[in-house]
Design a protein around this motif. Structure first.
Motif, PDB file in Angstrom:
ATOM      1  N   LEU A 155      22.668   2.901  -1.058  1.00 15.76           N
ATOM      2  CA  LEU A 155      21.579   3.383  -1.914  1.00 15.76           C
ATOM      3  C   LEU A 155      20.544   4.197  -1.146  1.00 15.76           C
ATOM      4  O   LEU A 155      19.714   4.870  -1.748  1.00 15.76           O
ATOM      5  CB  LEU A 155      20.880   2.200  -2.590  1.00 15.76           C
ATOM      6  N   GLY A 156      20.607   4.126   0.181  1.00 17.13           N
ATOM      7  CA  GLY A 156      19.633   4.863   0.985  1.00 17.13           C
ATOM      8  C   GLY A 156      18.260   4.226   0.991  1.00 17.13           C
ATOM      9  O   GLY A 156      17.234   4.922   0.976  1.00 17.13           O
ATOM     10  N   LEU A 157      18.222   2.876   1.015  1.00 17.80           N
ATOM     11  CA  LEU A 157      16.936   2.179   1.028  1.00 17.80           C
ATOM     12  C   LEU A 157      16.126   2.543   2.265  1.00 17.80           C
ATOM     13  O   LEU A 157      16.627   2.498   3.390  1.00 17.80           O
ATOM     14  CB  LEU A 157      17.151   0.662   0.987  1.00 17.80           C
ATOM     15  N   VAL A 158      14.863   2.906   2.041  1.00 22.42           N
ATOM     16  CA  VAL A 158      13.902   3.139   3.111  1.00 22.42           C
ATOM     17  C   VAL A 158      12.633   2.379   2.740  1.00 22.42           C
ATOM     18  O   VAL A 158      12.128   2.513   1.618  1.00 22.42           O
ATOM     19  CB  VAL A 158      13.585   4.640   3.283  1.00 22.42           C
ATOM     20  N   ALA A 159      12.129   1.570   3.659  1.00 23.77           N
ATOM     21  CA  ALA A 159      10.927   0.786   3.376  1.00 23.77           C
ATOM     22  C   ALA A 159       9.999   0.767   4.577  1.00 23.77           C
ATOM     23  O   ALA A 159      10.425   0.943   5.726  1.00 23.77           O
ATOM     24  CB  ALA A 159      11.302  -0.644   2.982  1.00 23.77           C
ATOM     25  N   GLY A 160       8.746   0.565   4.294  1.00 27.31           N
ATOM     26  CA  GLY A 160       7.730   0.434   5.341  1.00 27.31           C
ATOM     27  C   GLY A 160       6.664  -0.546   4.888  1.00 27.31           C
ATOM     28  O   GLY A 160       6.546  -0.853   3.693  1.00 27.31           O
ATOM     29  N   LEU A 161       5.897  -1.056   5.831  1.00 27.33           N
ATOM     30  CA  LEU A 161       4.879  -2.059   5.535  1.00 27.33           C
ATOM     31  C   LEU A 161       3.490  -1.551   5.891  1.00 27.33           C
ATOM     32  O   LEU A 161       3.320  -0.753   6.813  1.00 27.33           O
ATOM     33  CB  LEU A 161       5.139  -3.336   6.339  1.00 27.33           C
ATOM     34  N   GLU A 162       2.507  -2.029   5.153  1.00 24.50           N
ATOM     35  CA  GLU A 162       1.105  -1.896   5.533  1.00 24.50           C
ATOM     36  C   GLU A 162       0.513  -3.300   5.514  1.00 24.50           C
ATOM     37  O   GLU A 162       0.455  -3.932   4.465  1.00 24.50           O
ATOM     38  CB  GLU A 162       0.343  -0.989   4.561  1.00 24.50           C
ATOM     39  N   ILE A 163       0.132  -3.787   6.676  1.00 24.20           N
ATOM     40  CA  ILE A 163      -0.415  -5.133   6.801  1.00 24.20           C
ATOM     41  C   ILE A 163      -1.930  -5.023   6.916  1.00 24.20           C
ATOM     42  O   ILE A 163      -2.452  -4.322   7.781  1.00 24.20           O
ATOM     43  CB  ILE A 163       0.144  -5.855   8.044  1.00 24.20           C
ATOM     44  N   HIS A 164      -2.639  -5.726   6.046  1.00 24.31           N
ATOM     45  CA  HIS A 164      -4.103  -5.739   6.070  1.00 24.31           C
ATOM     46  C   HIS A 164      -4.554  -7.138   6.479  1.00 24.31           C
ATOM     47  O   HIS A 164      -4.304  -8.107   5.757  1.00 24.31           O
ATOM     48  CB  HIS A 164      -4.675  -5.386   4.702  1.00 24.31           C
ATOM     49  N   GLN A 165      -5.214  -7.256   7.621  1.00 23.39           N
ATOM     50  CA  GLN A 165      -5.606  -8.558   8.164  1.00 23.39           C
ATOM     51  C   GLN A 165      -7.101  -8.579   8.472  1.00 23.39           C
ATOM     52  O   GLN A 165      -7.617  -7.744   9.219  1.00 23.39           O
ATOM     53  CB  GLN A 165      -4.827  -8.849   9.440  1.00 23.39           C
ATOM     54  N   GLN A 166      -7.820  -9.545   7.892  1.00 23.15           N
ATOM     55  CA  GLN A 166      -9.237  -9.725   8.213  1.00 23.15           C
ATOM     56  C   GLN A 166      -9.388 -10.276   9.624  1.00 23.15           C
ATOM     57  O   GLN A 166      -8.617 -11.145  10.044  1.00 23.15           O
ATOM     58  CB  GLN A 166      -9.894 -10.683   7.222  1.00 23.15           C
TER      59      GLN A 166
END
Length: 623
Positions: A10-21
């Motif tokens: 399927l050509g899955l591409v993913a990325g994360l954005e982590i928000h940490q206090q």
């Protein structure tokens, strides 16, 4: 139940954005404490209306523009622990030094390159979550990497920014926010689009979370860390899924988004084969003049209208499930809700909700619908109904083209709903009130990883693997290390800080009132023999219920001081003599029952091992 696909095909591409206090003493741009308050503690309130502005290039961000289409009043609760900076009535101060130092430590752990000069930028936000209408953000480092079992994942960048207001509740006029959270330092870590499976997405998030906690300078608990996930497949579109609260949900979130895009693409093909089209919205109020539907009747009784749109060739597809318990009709409804409506009805689900078969037929006739067509309706005040049905028609037209790029809100069930369009570059512009910072990394030390800490606790302190991991990954490892350095037995310290506190919390003891000073003093008293181990729970309970007490005062108040061996023997002899007949009949078989009676008589003032030895001796003398 989520469904697995051939993600590579399927050509899955993913990325994360982590928000940490970050767990700093003060906020990012003022000297207020980073303490969360209860709304009822607020001592003043004020209101604002926010509107988008053009960037320096004369552009208006599409996401901000759509957000502003709903006219809302934003109310803010202020406290004695917040100041004029949060209220946007005083310029921001210089960047908090502790926050910058912690951010640089995180950059070391992520093997990132720190920029030569940090510039503060303004990011347009008009959803009310910031009193200024923008969020202050600054790029600190870029180009790092983390390891996963499926290969390295690059770290694109890391920003230091201010946390938004805490959303309290919806009001009749708009939304109520709390200023206590606004301005808490927050790092945003964005990965490169290197993730190729749901499992790798979860593993990458866990790895980043472990690295963040290794600093010992991040806040813990619900809401202190949030994950956004960007997902696309080859024929689909980039979707930003915001607000994933739990690491355990990330893989299911990715799976469900892949399913949504696959289903939407299949719907595109079906609509193309049918020669589908979307008609112009129409007023169909007359069809429902005598309706018994509660929703429609309520709107009409308040002077509202019913607006409809013909969806030619959509029959059976509006009700098609694209995520668990979510359908294409749910997507259309999300867009109607964004414009103030309560939702939509559509013919794939009617008759229902009080709408009769006769009304469905009359509706179809009013808009000229054939059997292969669907119809969607909105019932609300005329202005809202017009905006909402236009939004439904626009989303239906998009359904014939493919998967639209957008920002979606992640739900607790690992599905998602439409939130707004993807933001663009027009939302960022320079902050002129805060001078740049030149970060100094020469004295920044790389923190010990939690995984390394676990190994050290096992090797140096003799903790078993499970307890070592509990302490290292818990919130109180700095206290554990401090008391062990003072000579407290490591196993005692670990057991109290992890197991005992957990048990007390389950018994509804307010352990959140216990300070490090309470715990340190308790451990020193017990390790020194001044309080028996059996008295730990009573002592901590007393301190939790009366946090103004010192540990020494609580010992005296609860009469928890230890007793001598002579006093132990005296109490044991009394129990043994009282149960002479049982001992004569059972011998050492009476030990367990009498042990409990002895401990009760001594009320936790004696160590269990001492009581056991004395009781064993006294019974043996009588058998």
């Amino acid at each position: 139940m989520t469904e697995d696909y051939d993600y590579e095909a399927l050509g899955l591409v993913a990325g994360l954005e982590i928000h940490q206090q970050l767990d700093t003493a003060t906020k990012l741009f003022c000297n207020c404490p980073t303490r969360i308050r209860e709304p009822e503690e607020s001592d003043r309130q004020f209101s604002r209306y926010l509107h988008p502005t053009k960037s320096e290039l004369g552009e208006i961000d599409e996401a901000a523009l759509e957000e502003s289409m709903v006219d809302r009043e934003f109310e803010y609760l202020a406290y004695d622990s917040t100041c004029l900076v949060e209220e946007d009535d005083e310029p921001p101060h210089r960047v908090d030094r502790e926050a910058m130092e912690t951010t640089l430590e995180i950059a070391q752990l992520l093997e990132m390159n720190v920029v030569d000069q940090v510039h503060v930028m303004r990011k347009i936000v008009v959803d009310g979550s910031n009193t200024t209408g923008f969020q202050r953000s600054m790029l600190v480092a870029n180009d790092g990497t983390i390891e996963t079992s499926e290969g390295d994942v690059g770290i694109e960048d890391m920003l230091l920014e201010e946390e938004s207001c805490q959303r309290i509740e919806e009001t009749e006029e708009g939304v109520r926010f709390s200023l206590d959270r606004l301005g808490i330092p927050l790092v945003e870590i964005g990965t490169k689009p290197d993730i190729r499976s749901p499992e790798q997405a979860r593993e990458a998030a866990e790895r980043i979370g472990m690295l963040l906690r290794s600093t010992g300078q991040v806040k813990r608990g619900l809401g202190t860390i949030r994950q956004d996930v960007n997902v696309s497949i080859a024929e689909g579109a980039r979707i930003e899924l915001k607000g994933v609260q739990s690491l355990d949900d990330i893989d299911d979130i990715v799976r469900n988004e892949v399913r949504r895009q696959v289903e939407l693409l299949e719907i595109v093909d079906e609509l193309d084969e049918r020669g589908a089209a979307v008609g112009d919205p129409e007023d169909v109020t007359e069809v429902f003049e005598d309706t018994d539907s509660g929703v429609v009747r309520g709107a009409l009784d308040d002077g509202g209208a019913v607006k409809a749109v013909l969806l030619s060739g959509f029959d059976g597809l509006v009700g098609r499930e694209i995520q668990p318990d979510r359908r294409l009709g749910t997507e259309l409804s999300d867009h109607a809700k964004r414009h103030g409506a309560g939702g939509i009805f559509h013919t794939d689900e009617l008759p229902a909700y009080g709408v009769t078969e006769a009304e469905v037929e009359a509706l179809r006739e009013a808009v000229g619908a054939d059997p292969e067509d669907a119809v969607a309706i909105v019932a609300d005040d005329p202005e809202t109904a017009d905006l909402a049905i236009d939004a439904v028609a626009e989303r239906a037209e998009t359904a014939m083209e493919g998967v639209p790029e957008e920002t979606r809100d992640a739900s607790d069930d690992a599905t998602s709903r439409y939130l707004r369009p993807l933001p663009g570059a027009a939302r960022m512009y320079p902050e002129t009130d805060v001078p740049p910072v030149e970060p100094d990394v020469t004295d920044v030390e790389t923190p010990e990883l939690l995984t390394e800490k676990v190994q050290r606790y096992e090797a140096d302190h003799g903790l078993d693997a499970g307890l070592a991991e509990q302490v290292a990954y818990g919130q109180r490892w700095p206290l554990f290390e401090a008391v062990v350095d003072e000579g407290v037995d490591p196993t005692l310290a670990a057991g109290v800080l992890e197991s005992t506190l957990t048990e007390l919390r389950r018994d509804d003891v307010p352990v959140e009132n216990l300070t490090d000073d309470h715990l340190r003093a308790t451990l020193l008293l017990v390790d020194g023999g001044d309080v028996p181990r059996e008295g730990i729970e009573d002592l901590l309970t007393a301190l939790a219920e009366n946090p103004d007490l010192t540990a020494e005062a609580a010992v005296e108040q609860e009469d928890l001081g230890g007793v001598s061996e002579d006093e132990v023997r005296e109490a044991v002899v009394e129990v043994v003599e009282r149960n002479g007949d049982q001992i004569e009949a059972e011998g050492m078989g009476a030990f367990s029952a009498l042990m409990g009676e002895c401990m009760g008589a001594l009320r936790g003032k004696a160590d269990g091992d001492t009581v056991s030895d004395v009781l064993r001796q006294e019974i043996q003398q009588r058998v």
